[in-house]
Design a protein around this motif. Structure first.
Motif, PDB file in Angstrom:
ATOM      1  N   MET A  28       0.827  -1.205   0.000  1.00  0.00           N
ATOM      2  CA  MET A  28       0.000   0.000   0.000  1.00  0.00           C
ATOM      3  C   MET A  28       0.867   1.263   0.000  1.00  0.00           C
ATOM      4  SD  MET A  28      -3.118   0.897   2.601  1.00  0.00           S
ATOM      5  CE  MET A  28      -4.145  -0.367   1.834  1.00  0.00           C
ATOM      6  N   ILE A  29       1.865   1.286   0.862  1.00  0.00           N
ATOM      7  CA  ILE A  29       2.725   2.469   0.956  1.00  0.00           C
ATOM      8  C   ILE A  29       3.535   2.646  -0.320  1.00  0.00           C
ATOM      9  CG2 ILE A  29       4.707   3.458   2.172  1.00  0.00           C
ATOM     10  CD1 ILE A  29       3.551   2.283   4.765  1.00  0.00           C
ATOM     11  N   ARG A  30       4.057   1.562  -0.882  1.00  0.00           N
ATOM     12  CA  ARG A  30       4.828   1.678  -2.129  1.00  0.00           C
ATOM     13  C   ARG A  30       3.943   2.158  -3.280  1.00  0.00           C
ATOM     14  NH1 ARG A  30       9.909   0.348  -1.650  1.00  0.00           N
ATOM     15  NH2 ARG A  30      10.579  -1.148  -0.062  1.00  0.00           N
ATOM     16  N   ASN A  31       2.701   1.708  -3.326  1.00  0.00           N
ATOM     17  CA  ASN A  31       1.772   2.214  -4.336  1.00  0.00           C
ATOM     18  C   ASN A  31       1.572   3.720  -4.182  1.00  0.00           C
ATOM     19  OD1 ASN A  31       1.371  -0.228  -5.619  1.00  0.00           O
ATOM     20  ND2 ASN A  31      -0.581  -0.671  -4.624  1.00  0.00           N
ATOM     21  N   CYS A  32       1.452   4.173  -2.946  1.00  0.00           N
ATOM     22  CA  CYS A  32       1.296   5.611  -2.690  1.00  0.00           C
ATOM     23  C   CYS A  32       2.528   6.379  -3.149  1.00  0.00           C
ATOM     24  CB  CYS A  32       1.055   5.864  -1.200  1.00  0.00           C
ATOM     25  SG  CYS A  32      -0.583   5.365  -0.605  1.00  0.00           S
ATOM     26  N   LEU A  33       3.702   5.869  -2.817  1.00  0.00           N
ATOM     27  CA  LEU A  33       4.944   6.535  -3.217  1.00  0.00           C
ATOM     28  C   LEU A  33       5.056   6.608  -4.740  1.00  0.00           C
ATOM     29  CD1 LEU A  33       7.402   4.934  -0.632  1.00  0.00           C
ATOM     30  CD2 LEU A  33       6.528   7.280  -0.604  1.00  0.00           C
ATOM     31  N   SER A  34       4.595   5.576  -5.430  1.00  0.00           N
ATOM     32  CA  SER A  34       4.627   5.575  -6.893  1.00  0.00           C
ATOM     33  C   SER A  34       3.724   6.650  -7.488  1.00  0.00           C
ATOM     34  CB  SER A  34       4.205   4.206  -7.436  1.00  0.00           C
ATOM     35  OG  SER A  34       5.165   3.214  -7.138  1.00  0.00           O
ATOM     36  N   CYS A  35       2.738   7.090  -6.721  1.00  0.00           N
ATOM     37  CA  CYS A  35       1.810   8.134  -7.176  1.00  0.00           C
ATOM     38  C   CYS A  35       2.187   9.511  -6.633  1.00  0.00           C
ATOM     39  CB  CYS A  35       0.381   7.783  -6.758  1.00  0.00           C
ATOM     40  SG  CYS A  35      -0.287   6.347  -7.603  1.00  0.00           S
ATOM     41  N   SER A  63      11.164  -0.205   7.357  1.00  0.00           N
ATOM     42  CA  SER A  63      11.063  -0.407   5.911  1.00  0.00           C
ATOM     43  C   SER A  63      11.065   0.892   5.121  1.00  0.00           C
ATOM     44  CB  SER A  63       9.789  -1.198   5.577  1.00  0.00           C
ATOM     45  OG  SER A  63       9.772  -2.450   6.232  1.00  0.00           O
ATOM     46  N   PHE A  64      10.635   1.975   5.753  1.00  0.00           N
ATOM     47  CA  PHE A  64      10.459   3.236   5.029  1.00  0.00           C
ATOM     48  C   PHE A  64      11.097   4.389   5.788  1.00  0.00           C
ATOM     49  CE2 PHE A  64       6.940   0.530   3.686  1.00  0.00           C
ATOM     50  CZ  PHE A  64       7.061   0.614   2.295  1.00  0.00           C
ATOM     51  N   ARG A  65      12.381   4.335   5.929  1.00  0.00           N
ATOM     52  CA  ARG A  65      13.091   5.439   6.580  1.00  0.00           C
ATOM     53  C   ARG A  65      13.043   6.671   5.683  1.00  0.00           C
ATOM     54  NH1 ARG A  65      16.699   1.072   7.914  1.00  0.00           N
ATOM     55  NH2 ARG A  65      16.780   0.732  10.163  1.00  0.00           N
ATOM     56  N   GLY A  66      12.751   7.811   6.288  1.00  0.00           N
ATOM     57  CA  GLY A  66      12.797   9.054   5.528  1.00  0.00           C
ATOM     58  C   GLY A  66      11.449   9.576   5.069  1.00  0.00           C
ATOM     59  N   PHE A 118       2.091  10.284   5.311  1.00  0.00           N
ATOM     60  CA  PHE A 118       1.210   9.205   5.744  1.00  0.00           C
ATOM     61  C   PHE A 118       0.731   9.408   7.172  1.00  0.00           C
ATOM     62  CE2 PHE A 118       3.924   7.663   2.427  1.00  0.00           C
ATOM     63  CZ  PHE A 118       3.127   6.841   1.655  1.00  0.00           C
ATOM     64  N   ILE A 119      -0.520   9.055   7.399  1.00  0.00           N
ATOM     65  CA  ILE A 119      -1.081   8.990   8.749  1.00  0.00           C
ATOM     66  C   ILE A 119      -1.608   7.574   8.925  1.00  0.00           C
ATOM     67  CG2 ILE A 119      -2.864   9.834  10.312  1.00  0.00           C
ATOM     68  CD1 ILE A 119      -2.739  12.486   8.699  1.00  0.00           C
ATOM     69  N   LEU A 120      -1.082   6.868   9.917  1.00  0.00           N
ATOM     70  CA  LEU A 120      -1.517   5.507  10.203  1.00  0.00           C
ATOM     71  C   LEU A 120      -2.259   5.492  11.521  1.00  0.00           C
ATOM     72  CD1 LEU A 120       0.587   4.954   7.957  1.00  0.00           C
ATOM     73  CD2 LEU A 120       1.240   2.900   9.215  1.00  0.00           C
ATOM     74  N   VAL A 121      -3.498   5.020  11.486  1.00  0.00           N
ATOM     75  CA  VAL A 121      -4.282   4.865  12.701  1.00  0.00           C
ATOM     76  C   VAL A 121      -4.164   3.408  13.137  1.00  0.00           C
ATOM     77  CG1 VAL A 121      -6.515   5.155  13.809  1.00  0.00           C
ATOM     78  CG2 VAL A 121      -5.873   6.654  11.904  1.00  0.00           C
ATOM     79  N   LEU A 122      -3.545   3.203  14.284  1.00  0.00           N
ATOM     80  CA  LEU A 122      -3.222   1.868  14.766  1.00  0.00           C
ATOM     81  C   LEU A 122      -3.953   1.561  16.065  1.00  0.00           C
ATOM     82  CD1 LEU A 122       0.663   1.990  14.243  1.00  0.00           C
ATOM     83  CD2 LEU A 122      -1.094   1.317  12.590  1.00  0.00           C
ATOM     84  N   GLY A 123      -4.058   0.271  16.375  1.00  0.00           N
ATOM     85  CA  GLY A 123      -4.664  -0.173  17.632  1.00  0.00           C
ATOM     86  C   GLY A 123      -4.088  -1.514  18.020  1.00  0.00           C
ATOM     87  N   HIS A 124      -4.671  -2.587  17.477  1.00  0.00           N
ATOM     88  CA  HIS A 124      -4.210  -3.947  17.737  1.00  0.00           C
ATOM     89  C   HIS A 124      -2.774  -4.131  17.252  1.00  0.00           C
ATOM     90  CE1 HIS A 124      -4.449  -8.250  18.272  1.00  0.00           C
ATOM     91  NE2 HIS A 124      -4.229  -8.471  16.989  1.00  0.00           N
ATOM     92  N   ARG A 125      -1.883  -4.583  18.168  1.00  0.00           N
ATOM     93  CA  ARG A 125      -0.477  -4.848  17.838  1.00  0.00           C
ATOM     94  C   ARG A 125       0.177  -3.656  17.135  1.00  0.00           C
ATOM     95  NH1 ARG A 125      -0.568 -10.893  18.396  1.00  0.00           N
ATOM     96  NH2 ARG A 125       1.671 -10.899  18.003  1.00  0.00           N
ATOM     97  N   ILE A 136       3.378  -2.989  13.951  1.00  0.00           N
ATOM     98  CA  ILE A 136       3.168  -2.300  12.679  1.00  0.00           C
ATOM     99  C   ILE A 136       4.096  -1.092  12.586  1.00  0.00           C
ATOM    100  CG2 ILE A 136       1.503  -1.088  11.232  1.00  0.00           C
ATOM    101  CD1 ILE A 136      -0.700  -2.783  12.598  1.00  0.00           C
ATOM    102  N   LYS A 137       4.168  -0.331  13.662  1.00  0.00           N
ATOM    103  CA  LYS A 137       5.033   0.852  13.681  1.00  0.00           C
ATOM    104  C   LYS A 137       6.493   0.458  13.439  1.00  0.00           C
ATOM    105  CE  LYS A 137       6.130   4.896  16.524  1.00  0.00           C
ATOM    106  NZ  LYS A 137       7.595   4.764  16.463  1.00  0.00           N
ATOM    107  N   LYS A 138       6.941  -0.599  14.089  1.00  0.00           N
ATOM    108  CA  LYS A 138       8.325  -1.049  13.929  1.00  0.00           C
ATOM    109  C   LYS A 138       8.604  -1.434  12.490  1.00  0.00           C
ATOM    110  CE  LYS A 138      11.642  -4.449  15.743  1.00  0.00           C
ATOM    111  NZ  LYS A 138      11.841  -5.569  16.703  1.00  0.00           N
ATOM    112  N   PHE A 139       7.674  -2.149  11.859  1.00  0.00           N
ATOM    113  CA  PHE A 139       7.859  -2.564  10.469  1.00  0.00           C
ATOM    114  C   PHE A 139       7.939  -1.357   9.544  1.00  0.00           C
ATOM    115  CE2 PHE A 139       6.136  -3.344   6.269  1.00  0.00           C
ATOM    116  CZ  PHE A 139       6.949  -4.367   5.821  1.00  0.00           C
TER     117      PHE A 139
END
Length: 273
Positions: free
Chosen positions: A45-52, A75-78, A57-64, A68-71
């Motif tokens: 999903m993020i790579r598709n966004c970067l291609s466009c 994976s996407f420094r910067g 990005f705003i990520l709304v997280l809850g479970h685990r 997700i934040k660590k990944f």
């Protein structure tokens, strides 16, 4: 590309849910970190966004959330990522999660994604390029049942009704969980969600309920027909199998010019067969 603030919109990804219907796949892994076609769902999903050209990005997280934040951070420094935590993810739904993103979004145009949707980047190209400020991506080639979010439009593709309770016989298709919300509409949407979430009865509402309320108040939404392009919402093990059948290759980040070259080559090859 035309939009209300003349810059790429933000991407808002709702990834707070538990994904219990995918058990045992999600017993020890957040749904958005499952692998489809050799790529993690949220990575694709993020790579598709970067291609466009979308890089905020705003990520709304809850479970685990920490996993997700660590990944994403690894994976996407910067890239610019703001994390919003839904502490009440067990007793709320996507409407509440989207409401929590209001202050992070501010007055910006944004594209909202359900984190469990895997999709062809061409869908996002079309959505970003659409001149209309408020747009729902819909697929007409879907058997519409109670579970689907159905959309009724007029002959100009303006949305007349949206929601799971919409009459399937009148609906044009299913909303796939990817929408563009204009800068002027965003504050109205968040005000609607805030009013809804004041009442316990609405805590389990999906965000589409707020879209439906805005439509009734005269706010214009349009539908973008993406029929024929690949996408899959992953709620069940069968959905997971379908997504892996549709998306067999890992995702890459490429410019739109690079994508056009690939598409042109594929079109020429098809013309020769």
């Amino acid at each position: 590309m035309k939009n209300e603030i003349n810059r790429p919109p933000m991407a808002v990804i709702l990834a707070a849910g538990i994904g219990s219907r995918l058990s045992p796949l999600t017993d020890n892994c957040p749904k958005s970190l499952l692998i489809v076609g050799s790529s993690v769902i949220i990575e694709r999903m993020i790579r598709n966004c970067l291609s466009c050209g979308i890089s905020q990005f705003i990520l709304v997280l809850g479970h685990r959330a920490d996993e997700i934040k660590k990944f994403v951070d690894k994976s996407f420094r910067g890239i610019r990522v703001t994390y919003v935590i839904n502490e009440r993810y067990r007793d709320t739904n996507t409407g509440y999660s989207l409401m929590l993103a209001a202050s992070a979004i501010g007055g910006s145009e944004f594209i909202k994604f359900d984190a469990d949707v895997v999709f062809d980047v061409k869908i996002l190209h079309q959505l970003v390029d659409d001149d209309q400020p408020n747009v729902l991506c819909i697929d007409r080639n879907i058997a519409l049942e109670d579970e689907e979010v159905k959309v009724i439009t007029d002959d100009q593709m303006q949305v007349l009704e949206v929601g799971k309770s919409v009459d399937s016989k009148l609906a044009l298709g299913e909303s796939i969980g990817i929408e563009k919300i204009g800068a002027k509409t965003g504050p109205l949407l968040f005000a609607e969600l805030a009013e809804m979430m004041e009442h316990t009865a609405h805590l389990q509402d999906y965000y589409e309920a707020a879209y439906a309320r805005l439509v009734k108040k005269g706010i214009i939404f349009h539908a973008l027909d993406i029929t024929g392009l690949n996408w899959s919402e992953i709620d069940t093990a069968q959905d997971f199998e379908t997504a892996n059948a549709l998306f067999r290759s890992p995702v890459t980040t490429m410019s739109r010019a690079q994508q056009k070259v690939i598409d042109d080559v594929a079109a020429k090859a098809d013309a020769l067969t």
